[in-house]
Scaffold this active site. Structure first.
Site, mmCIF file in Angstrom:
data_model
loop_
_atom_site.group_PDB
_atom_site.id
_atom_site.type_symbol
_atom_site.label_atom_id
_atom_site.label_comp_id
_atom_site.label_asym_id
_atom_site.label_seq_id
_atom_site.Cartn_x
_atom_site.Cartn_y
_atom_site.Cartn_z
ATOM 1 N N TRP A 78 0.623 -1.220 0.322
ATOM 2 C CA TRP A 78 -0.524 0.164 -0.063
ATOM 3 C C TRP A 78 0.716 1.625 0.059
ATOM 4 O O TRP A 78 0.434 2.622 -0.685
ATOM 5 C CB TRP A 78 -1.025 0.199 1.156
ATOM 6 N N GLY A 110 15.430 -7.327 2.785
ATOM 7 C CA GLY A 110 15.030 -8.296 4.109
ATOM 8 C C GLY A 110 15.579 -6.860 5.243
ATOM 9 O O GLY A 110 14.351 -6.808 5.138
ATOM 10 N N GLY A 111 16.738 -6.898 6.115
ATOM 11 C CA GLY A 111 16.512 -6.118 7.563
ATOM 12 C C GLY A 111 16.488 -6.671 8.370
ATOM 13 O O GLY A 111 16.260 -9.044 8.722
ATOM 14 N N TRP A 112 16.518 -6.665 9.794
ATOM 15 C CA TRP A 112 16.728 -7.270 10.988
ATOM 16 C C TRP A 112 15.155 -8.115 10.998
ATOM 17 O O TRP A 112 15.408 -9.653 11.393
ATOM 18 C CB TRP A 112 17.406 -6.284 11.956
ATOM 19 N N GLU A 153 20.514 -10.685 7.244
ATOM 20 C CA GLU A 153 21.133 -10.631 8.437
ATOM 21 C C GLU A 153 20.558 -12.006 9.576
ATOM 22 O O GLU A 153 19.710 -12.030 10.298
ATOM 23 C CB GLU A 153 20.484 -9.083 9.571
ATOM 24 N N THR A 217 28.354 -0.533 11.045
ATOM 25 C CA THR A 217 29.140 -0.108 12.389
ATOM 26 C C THR A 217 28.444 0.078 14.187
ATOM 27 O O THR A 217 28.576 1.518 14.550
ATOM 28 C CB THR A 217 30.508 0.365 12.471
ATOM 29 N N TYR A 218 27.420 -0.637 14.182
ATOM 30 C CA TYR A 218 26.480 -0.090 15.688
ATOM 31 C C TYR A 218 25.761 -1.611 16.341
ATOM 32 O O TYR A 218 25.881 -2.179 15.785
ATOM 33 C CB TYR A 218 26.127 1.306 14.981
ATOM 34 N N TRP A 368 22.979 5.465 8.967
ATOM 35 C CA TRP A 368 21.643 4.534 9.747
ATOM 36 C C TRP A 368 20.704 5.365 10.124
ATOM 37 O O TRP A 368 21.493 4.723 11.734
ATOM 38 C CB TRP A 368 21.933 3.334 9.713
#
Ligand SMILES: *[C@@H]1O[C@H](CO)[C@@H](O)[C@H](O)[C@H]1NC(C)=O
Ligand SMILES: *[C@@H]1O[C@H](CO)[C@@H](O)[C@H](O)[C@H]1NC(C)=O
Ligand SMILES: *[C@@H]1O[C@H](CO)[C@@H](O)[C@H](O)[C@H]1NC(C)=O
Length: 476
Positions: A78, A110-112, A153, A217-218, A368
């Site tokens: 949507w 993707g992503g966590w 990930e 890097t976090y 990010w």
């Protein structure tokens, strides 16, 4: 329609400005978390809130992997698509390139929250990999994206299997081959953790196959632990023990490089957010202080343990009593008040990280994510203070095509901008009037892709036959 003359004057200004602009010295890869459009109040961030003039790569987070077909699909049809009365965020996002033609628009998958299992299963079979790769090229082309960012990930982790390491390489190899005829870019976001890196990535081969490596890097420390620690420390803290000694930006960067990643492909992650805790005892508020509960959710991001920079700086400027401590090992601040404790990044800590980008001669910085910058300028005198800082530290003062969005010669007239919103110039050219803090308006110009036309009712490009007078049906 109205004021054609004004529009074409601005276009000329814009073209002139582009001609004078040098290519950016270093990349600024800007991730956009598209779900921020659902945030309340000043946290709401839509595609048109992006400033594409201070990014070289605009990353749309996220597309998804369909768990039946193993093809790429829109995560939020949507919001992402125009189909079935949707909001068309993909095409509006790609249209931001009209304000900065040098920018690339890349779709991240993707992503966590997507987890690893689906990707592991897809990558495990040549047939499923082929089905996926064959789905990606037309999907990117349909909306005009310049490439794909793989955010699996992570291979071998979170339900993945040891074979993922090899299968990930096969997947990247097949994507690269399919992208080559079209000049599409292949990038990936990768883990900062030593153990994950060593298990998941064959670094020399992965580096060869990717155009850009985005180092996340976090997330080194956060509310999943029972004591305070910084989200993105630059160096190890003396109290770090065992493998935690390697939970810092300096280690991650050196580990990727010493294992064979060319610095020119590495883009160092800059977090525009903090992670935090509720202290067990407000008087114990240093690093490694007992903190058995996650930070309460912030008003916009509404997520336990996480506040955007905008949420942090708005608290600090509207409330008294927030202490800021700049730790010599973290090279980054933490802030606390009563039981609240947050480790985050600000202007000065980003400077420290950007020094690494330059000293190691990296390809650039990755951010990010842009929708948690102080993007409305509520705390600072200008919008996107952190992103501007990243751009200016790497590429100097001049952002590309400023004249493009803010005609300096003449502010928009009441006739051009009677109110905030979208206005059509002709079937394919349109502009957006955005209210700015001084009470005036800022205009951004857009052009609809072929086969579409501006539909001011939906605030974006629509099938041309849906817009009276614009499609074939209108002509016939
Ligand atoms: C597949 O995804 C759908 C939609 O997200 C979900 O409802 C369903 O449970 C998933 N099925 C499997 C087998 O994971
Ligand atoms: C730390 O290292 C040990 C092995 O020495 C490993 O089992 C553990 O998972 C590691 N922890 C993290 C968070 O990487
Ligand atoms: C940064 O990392 C390198 C390589 O791991 C290490 O030799 C150096 O001591 C680290 N710097 C600091 C200040 O910890």
């Amino acid at each position: 329609m109205r004021n054609l003359l004004g529009f074409w004057t601005s276009v000329l200004l814009c073209v002139t400005a582009f001609a004078a602009i040098e290519a950016a010295k270093r990349n600024v890869v800007c991730y956009y978390g598209s779900w921020a459009v659902y945030r309340p109040g000043d946290g709401k961030f839509d595609v048109e809130d992006i400033d594409p003039t201070i990014c070289t790569h605009l990353m749309f987070g996220f597309a998804a992997l369909d768990n039946q077909t193993y093809k790429i699909v829109a995560f939020d049809p949507w919001n992402d698509l125009y189909a079935d009365g949707g909001r068309g965020a993909y095409e509006r996002f790609v249209a931001l390139k009209n304000q900065n033609p040098r920018a690339k628009a890349i779709l991240a998958i993707g992503g966590w929250n997507e987890g690893s299992v689906k990707y592991s299963y897809m990558a495990a079979s040549p047939e499923r990999r082929k089905g996926f790769v064959d789905s990606v090229v037309p999907f990117l082309q349909r909306y005009g994206f310049d490439g794909l960012d793989m955010d699996w990930e992570y291979p071998t982790q979170r339900g993945g299997v040891a074979e993922d390491r090899e299968n990930f390489i096969e997947l990247l190899r097949e994507l690269k081959a399919a992208f080559a005829p079209y000049g599409l870019l292949l990038t990936a976001a990768v883990s900062p953790g030593e153990q994950v890196i060593d298990e998941a990535y064959d670094i020399p081969i992965v580096s060869e196959l990717l155009d850009i490596i985005n180092l996340m890097t976090y997330d080194y420390h956060g509310a999943w632990e029972q004591w305070t620690g910084h989200n993105a420390p630059l160096f190890a803290h003396p109290l770090d023990d065992g493998n935690v000694t390697n939970f810092n930006v300096n280690f991650t960067l050196n580990h990727w490089i010493s294992n064979g990643a060319p610095p020119s492909k590495i883009h160092l992650g800059m977090p525009f957010y903090g992670r935090g805790f509720m202290l067990d005892d407000p008087l114990e508020n240093g690093p490694y202080a007992p903190a058995s509960e996650p930070l309460e959710p912030g008003p916009y991001s509404r997520t336990e343990g996480f506040w955007g920079y905008n949420e942090i700086c708005e608290k600090q400027t509207t409330e008294t009593g927030w202490t800021v401590v700049r730790n010599e090992y973290y090279k980054a601040p933490y802030t606390f008040k009563d039981r609240y404790w947050i480790g985050y990044d600000d202007y000065d800590s980003l400077t420290e990280k950007l020094k690494f980008v330059i000293a190691y001669d990296l390809g650039g910085a990755m951010v990010w994510s842009i929708e948690t910058d102080d993007f409305r300028g509520n705390c600072h005198s200008r919008r996107f203070p952190l992103l501007h800082h990243v751009w200016e530290d790497l590429n100097g003062e001049v952002a590309p095509c400023v004249d493009c969005t803010v005609p300096t010669s003449a502010p928009p007239t009441n006739e051009q901008c009677p109110h905030e919103g979208y206005f059509a110039i002709d079937c394919t050219n349109y502009y957006y009037c955005q209210l700015v803090p001084d009470g005036g308006y800022q205009i951004s110009y857009f052009t609809c892709p072929p086969g579409t036309a501006i539909n001011v009712d939906i605030g974006g490009c629509d099938h041309d036959y849906n817009v009276p007078g614009c499609g074939l049906r209108g002509v016939v």
